[in-house]
Scaffold this motif. Structure first.
Motif, short mmCIF file in Angstrom:
data_model
loop_
_atom_site.label_atom_id
_atom_site.label_comp_id
_atom_site.label_asym_id
_atom_site.label_seq_id
_atom_site.Cartn_x
_atom_site.Cartn_y
_atom_site.Cartn_z
N PRO A 1 0.82 -1.21 0.00
CA PRO A 1 0.00 0.00 0.00
C PRO A 1 0.87 1.28 0.00
O PRO A 1 0.37 2.35 -0.33
CB PRO A 1 -0.81 -0.10 1.29
CG PRO A 1 -0.01 -0.98 2.18
CD PRO A 1 0.76 -1.89 1.28
N MET A 2 2.16 1.17 0.32
CA MET A 2 3.02 2.34 0.44
C MET A 2 3.98 2.47 -0.75
O MET A 2 4.98 3.16 -0.66
CB MET A 2 3.85 2.24 1.72
CG MET A 2 3.05 2.03 2.98
SD MET A 2 2.11 3.48 3.40
CE MET A 2 3.32 4.39 4.30
N ARG A 3 3.69 1.84 -1.83
CA ARG A 3 4.59 1.81 -2.98
C ARG A 3 4.94 3.22 -3.47
O ARG A 3 6.09 3.50 -3.82
CB ARG A 3 3.96 0.98 -4.09
CG ARG A 3 4.87 0.78 -5.26
CD ARG A 3 4.27 -0.17 -6.29
NE ARG A 3 5.38 -0.88 -6.89
CZ ARG A 3 5.49 -2.18 -6.98
NH1 ARG A 3 4.53 -2.95 -6.54
NH2 ARG A 3 6.53 -2.73 -7.52
N LYS A 4 3.96 4.10 -3.48
CA LYS A 4 4.19 5.46 -3.97
C LYS A 4 5.18 6.20 -3.08
O LYS A 4 6.09 6.88 -3.57
CB LYS A 4 2.88 6.24 -4.04
CG LYS A 4 1.99 5.81 -5.17
CD LYS A 4 0.74 6.65 -5.23
CE LYS A 4 -0.17 6.17 -6.34
NZ LYS A 4 -1.40 6.97 -6.43
N GLU A 5 5.03 6.06 -1.77
CA GLU A 5 5.96 6.75 -0.84
C GLU A 5 7.39 6.23 -1.01
O GLU A 5 8.34 7.00 -0.97
CB GLU A 5 5.53 6.57 0.62
CG GLU A 5 4.31 7.36 1.02
CD GLU A 5 2.98 6.68 0.65
OE1 GLU A 5 1.94 7.25 0.96
OE2 GLU A 5 2.99 5.59 0.04
N VAL B 1 10.71 8.39 -1.97
CA VAL B 1 11.96 8.38 -1.18
C VAL B 1 13.13 7.95 -2.05
O VAL B 1 14.23 8.51 -1.96
CB VAL B 1 11.81 7.49 0.06
CG1 VAL B 1 13.13 7.33 0.78
CG2 VAL B 1 10.76 8.06 1.00
N ARG B 2 12.92 6.96 -2.90
CA ARG B 2 14.01 6.53 -3.80
C ARG B 2 14.42 7.66 -4.72
O ARG B 2 15.61 7.85 -4.99
CB ARG B 2 13.55 5.32 -4.62
CG ARG B 2 13.55 4.03 -3.85
CD ARG B 2 13.16 2.87 -4.74
NE ARG B 2 13.13 1.64 -3.97
CZ ARG B 2 12.57 0.54 -4.38
NH1 ARG B 2 11.96 0.50 -5.57
NH2 ARG B 2 12.60 -0.55 -3.64
N LYS B 3 13.45 8.40 -5.22
CA LYS B 3 13.77 9.53 -6.09
C LYS B 3 14.58 10.58 -5.32
O LYS B 3 15.52 11.17 -5.86
CB LYS B 3 12.50 10.16 -6.66
CG LYS B 3 11.88 9.36 -7.77
CD LYS B 3 10.66 10.03 -8.35
CE LYS B 3 10.03 9.16 -9.41
NZ LYS B 3 8.83 9.79 -9.99
N LYS B 4 14.24 10.79 -4.06
CA LYS B 4 14.98 11.74 -3.24
C LYS B 4 16.42 11.27 -3.03
O LYS B 4 17.36 12.06 -3.07
CB LYS B 4 14.30 11.94 -1.88
CG LYS B 4 13.05 12.79 -1.97
CD LYS B 4 12.43 12.99 -0.60
CE LYS B 4 11.15 13.80 -0.69
NZ LYS B 4 10.50 13.97 0.62
N ILE B 5 16.59 9.98 -2.81
CA ILE B 5 17.94 9.42 -2.65
C ILE B 5 18.74 9.63 -3.93
O ILE B 5 19.90 10.05 -3.88
CB ILE B 5 17.89 7.92 -2.28
CG1 ILE B 5 17.36 7.75 -0.86
CG2 ILE B 5 19.26 7.27 -2.41
CD1 ILE B 5 17.08 6.32 -0.47
N ASP B 6 18.13 9.35 -5.04
CA ASP B 6 18.81 9.55 -6.33
C ASP B 6 19.19 11.02 -6.51
O ASP B 6 20.30 11.34 -6.98
CB ASP B 6 17.93 9.09 -7.49
CG ASP B 6 17.78 7.58 -7.55
OD1 ASP B 6 16.84 7.10 -8.21
OD2 ASP B 6 18.62 6.88 -6.93
N SER B 7 18.29 11.90 -6.11
CA SER B 7 18.55 13.33 -6.22
C SER B 7 19.74 13.74 -5.34
O SER B 7 20.62 14.48 -5.78
CB SER B 7 17.29 14.11 -5.81
OG SER B 7 17.56 15.48 -5.79
N VAL B 8 19.78 13.24 -4.11
CA VAL B 8 20.88 13.55 -3.20
C VAL B 8 22.19 12.98 -3.76
O VAL B 8 23.24 13.65 -3.72
CB VAL B 8 20.60 13.02 -1.78
CG1 VAL B 8 21.84 13.09 -0.91
CG2 VAL B 8 19.46 13.79 -1.14
#
Length: 164
Positions: free
Chosen positions: A84-88, A92-99
């Motif tokens: 149910p939390m796949r979108k979150e 977060v993965r996108k944020k990690i990639d961004s960092v």
């Protein structure tokens, strides 16, 4: 030690230009000390800033690693659940990639600044060596000039004595 001082006094008495040269030499020494002091202060400031950037990068890397571990744990928990939390997780993965993308240029900047610092230091040292060589040459020329002038004065003095 006493003899060079006497020679300097004799030379100063014999020629006003030497006192000017000595004064210029002292001014040059003072300028050299001042420049060296300024350079050392800047060098320390650069080193301090370099360490600050390095510490910030390390802190950021530590946070990213910790976040990565947390996310791995969260991902395992999520996979064990129904998703149910796949979108979150994707956010977060996108944020990690961004960092991670932000970290790469920072690392390159640190390396570039270190290289610039080394190049500037090398150029400074080379110019300083050149200055020392020029000062040495100047002192040799002044010394030789004073020696020749003293010799000429002695010859003139002897010539005057033979006239009497």
């Amino acid at each position: 030690m006493e003899q060079p001082q006497q020679q300097n006094q004799l030379l100063v008495q014999t020629s006003g230009s030497l006192s000017f040269s000595s004064q210029m030499s002292k001014e040059d020494e003072e300028m050299s000390r001042s420049a060296l002091s300024t350079f050392r202060a800047k060098e320390e400031e650069i080193e301090r800033k370099k360490m600050e950037v390095r510490e910030k990068v390390q802190a950021q890397l530590g946070r990213v690693e910790e976040e990565t571990r947390r996310l791995a744990t969260i991902r395992e928990e999520l996979e064990s659940l129904a998703d149910p939390m796949r979108k979150e997780v994707a956010v977060v993965r996108k944020k990690i990639d961004s960092v991670n993308k932000e970290l790469k240029p920072l690392g390159h900047t640190v390396q570039k600044k270190e290289k610039e610092y080394k190049d500037a230091l090398e150029a400074f040292n080379e110019k300083n060596r050149e200055k020392v060589q020029l000062i040495t040459k100047l002192m040799e020329l002044v010394s030789e000039s004073e020696r020749l002038r003293l010799k000429k004065l002695e010859e003139l003095s002897k010539h005057i004595e033979t006239i009497h």
